[in-house]
Design a protein around this motif. Structure first.
Motif, PDB file in Angstrom:
ATOM      1  N   UNK A   1     -91.491  29.096  22.798  1.00  0.00           N
ATOM      2  CA  UNK A   1     -90.516  30.225  22.447  1.00  0.00           C
ATOM      3  C   UNK A   1     -89.929  29.861  20.983  1.00  0.00           C
ATOM      4  N   UNK A   2     -89.487  28.475  20.881  1.00  0.00           N
ATOM      5  CA  UNK A   2     -88.783  28.420  19.552  1.00  0.00           C
ATOM      6  C   UNK A   2     -89.482  27.428  18.608  1.00  0.00           C
ATOM      7  N   UNK A   3     -90.582  27.126  18.742  1.00  0.00           N
ATOM      8  CA  UNK A   3     -91.649  26.208  17.916  1.00  0.00           C
ATOM      9  C   UNK A   3     -90.967  24.678  17.720  1.00  0.00           C
ATOM     10  N   UNK A   4     -90.421  24.305  18.687  1.00  0.00           N
ATOM     11  CA  UNK A   4     -89.815  22.894  18.430  1.00  0.00           C
ATOM     12  C   UNK A   4     -90.786  21.906  18.898  1.00  0.00           C
ATOM     13  N   UNK A   5     -90.958  20.770  18.132  1.00  0.00           N
ATOM     14  CA  UNK A   5     -92.000  19.970  18.482  1.00  0.00           C
ATOM     15  C   UNK A   5     -91.644  19.149  19.933  1.00  0.00           C
ATOM     16  N   UNK A   6     -92.671  19.137  20.648  1.00  0.00           N
ATOM     17  CA  UNK A   6     -92.333  18.798  21.742  1.00  0.00           C
ATOM     18  C   UNK A   6     -91.780  17.414  22.156  1.00  0.00           C
ATOM     19  N   UNK A   7     -92.205  16.223  21.145  1.00  0.00           N
ATOM     20  CA  UNK A   7     -91.452  15.057  21.242  1.00  0.00           C
ATOM     21  C   UNK A   7     -89.974  15.079  20.917  1.00  0.00           C
ATOM     22  N   UNK A   8     -89.919  15.969  20.034  1.00  0.00           N
ATOM     23  CA  UNK A   8     -88.437  16.113  19.537  1.00  0.00           C
ATOM     24  C   UNK A   8     -87.782  16.609  20.559  1.00  0.00           C
ATOM     25  N   UNK A   9     -87.998  17.603  21.516  1.00  0.00           N
ATOM     26  CA  UNK A   9     -87.512  18.172  22.617  1.00  0.00           C
ATOM     27  C   UNK A   9     -87.481  16.976  23.739  1.00  0.00           C
ATOM     28  N   UNK A  10     -88.322  16.155  23.978  1.00  0.00           N
ATOM     29  CA  UNK A  10     -88.446  15.084  24.799  1.00  0.00           C
ATOM     30  C   UNK A  10     -87.223  14.096  24.505  1.00  0.00           C
ATOM     31  N   UNK A  11     -87.163  13.831  23.306  1.00  0.00           N
ATOM     32  CA  UNK A  11     -86.154  12.853  22.917  1.00  0.00           C
ATOM     33  C   UNK A  11     -84.586  13.445  23.299  1.00  0.00           C
ATOM     34  N   UNK A  12     -84.465  14.768  23.029  1.00  0.00           N
ATOM     35  CA  UNK A  12     -83.262  15.264  23.564  1.00  0.00           C
ATOM     36  C   UNK A  12     -82.772  15.403  24.932  1.00  0.00           C
ATOM     37  N   UNK A  13     -83.941  15.530  25.642  1.00  0.00           N
ATOM     38  CA  UNK A  13     -83.863  15.388  27.252  1.00  0.00           C
ATOM     39  C   UNK A  13     -83.491  13.963  27.529  1.00  0.00           C
ATOM     40  N   UNK A  14     -84.077  13.008  27.114  1.00  0.00           N
ATOM     41  CA  UNK A  14     -83.877  11.764  27.382  1.00  0.00           C
ATOM     42  C   UNK A  14     -82.532  11.462  27.030  1.00  0.00           C
ATOM     43  N   UNK A  15     -82.109  11.820  25.966  1.00  0.00           N
ATOM     44  CA  UNK A  15     -80.649  11.620  25.586  1.00  0.00           C
ATOM     45  C   UNK A  15     -79.455  12.148  26.452  1.00  0.00           C
ATOM     46  N   UNK A  16     -79.825  13.356  26.813  1.00  0.00           N
ATOM     47  CA  UNK A  16     -78.818  13.932  27.789  1.00  0.00           C
ATOM     48  C   UNK A  16     -78.891  13.130  29.092  1.00  0.00           C
ATOM     49  N   UNK A  17     -80.068  13.044  29.527  1.00  0.00           N
ATOM     50  CA  UNK A  17     -80.414  12.145  30.917  1.00  0.00           C
ATOM     51  C   UNK A  17     -79.743  10.981  30.851  1.00  0.00           C
TER      52      UNK A  17
END
Length: 326
Positions: free
Chosen positions: A109-125
């Motif tokens: 939807x937003x063309x954000x690199x997958x691993x950048x997103x994964x990094x944010x998810x791990x951070x919030x988790x």
């Protein structure tokens, strides 16, 4: 094809483990009476509890959006919200797959690199795990007289007896096999991802650094506190849904949220079985019969699963139809 078969078998085994724990939890209980208590529940409080949980999901989307903004990706609230709900929906089928699933939604939807997103998810988790550990420590400190018996009799003695009954040669063999599997996996990943490793590392580091780049860290922490506060309130409000739990107070709700938090860490679809047993056991500490604790756990777990099925499906439908329109 072999990989797909192995993956499918792994998830089927995890599901069977969850169902097995659920069976053991209800084994020897008066299932008819439990079902009667569920049928006669006051569903106003169940719906109210579900609305509070939904608000926690909204705060989670807002918090995640902040992390993207800190690393210069403009992700809309609705895309973040739909991704969160689709992730929860995916977790009902495949445990932990939802984290990758919601990153995939943002990527498309937003063309954000997958691993950048994964990094944010791990951070919030990591922040969620930190809150869970802090609440568990607070429970242990302020309600030690209540929790200590459970930790000693149910957890420590049970594990000690099982370890003593094991053959130490088996334990050594299992540890060696585990280390061998880790070594082979690391070697395979290094060989396979050698060319892509630098790009992956840079993207992950970008995601991991999202919190340090936040301009409004207090708001991020406020969202984190709000998420767990809503989880706690949903547990407390649901007490009023059945007569047996209506007299329980804030202390019992606090214990229930801690126990349920550890239950949801288990790699089982939707925490099925483990959630029921853990929440039921937490309420036993406050004088409730285990069967009544199971009835309560079944009500709140079922309501949350239904909420995710409905809202997650709506979010999935919206994302798919939006993609077609574009």
């Amino acid at each position: 094809m072999t990989f797909d078969l192995k993956t499918a078998l792994k998830y089927i085994i995890l599901l069977l483990i969850g169902v097995g724990v659920l069976y053991l939890a209800f084994k020897g209980q008066d299932v008819g009476r439990i079902w009667l208590e569920i049928k006669t529940a006051n569903f106003f409080w169940v719906i109210f509890s579900s609305i509070i949980v939904w608000l926690a999901h909204v705060l989670r989307a807002l918090r995640w959006q902040m992390l993207y903004k800190s690393i210069q990706y403009k992700v809309s609230f609705w895309n973040a919200y739909h991704a969160v709900m689709i992730g929860y929906l995916a977790n009902l089928a495949l445990p932990r797959f939802g984290e990758i699933g919601r990153c995939s939604v943002i990527h498309k939807a937003e063309k954000v690199p997958m691993f950048a997103s994964i990094g944010t998810v791990i951070t919030e988790r990591l922040f969620d795990v930190l809150v869970l550990l802090i609440t568990a420590l607070a429970l242990l400190i302020f309600q030690y007289d209540v929790v200590s018996d459970f930790l000693y009799n149910t957890i420590y003695l049970s594990l000690a007896n099982k370890i003593q009954s094991l053959n130490y040669f088996w334990i050594i063999g299992i540890v060696l096999l585990f280390l061998l599997a880790v070594g082979i996996s690391v070697h395979f990943l290094r060989k396979k991802l050698n060319k892509k490793f630098l790009r992956i590392f840079v993207s992950l580091r970008q995601g991991f650094g999202s919190y340090s780049k936040l301009k409004n860290k207090p708001l991020f922490l406020l969202y984190t506190f709000g998420i767990w506060l809503f989880y706690f309130l949903s547990m407390y409000v649901a007490f009023y849904s059945i007569e047996s739990t209506s007299s329980l107070g804030l202390s019992a709700a606090f214990a229930a949220i801690v126990f349920s938090g550890f239950a949801m860490v288990a790699p089982v679809q939707g925490g099925i079985g483990v959630f029921h047993w853990m929440v039921g056991q937490s309420l036993v500490l406050y004088g409730l019969a285990f069967k009544d604790g199971l009835a309560y756990a079944t009500i709140i777990h079922s309501s949350q699963v239904l909420l995710i099925l409905i809202l997650g499906s709506l979010s999935l439908f919206f994302v798919l139809t939006k993609k077609k329109r574009h």
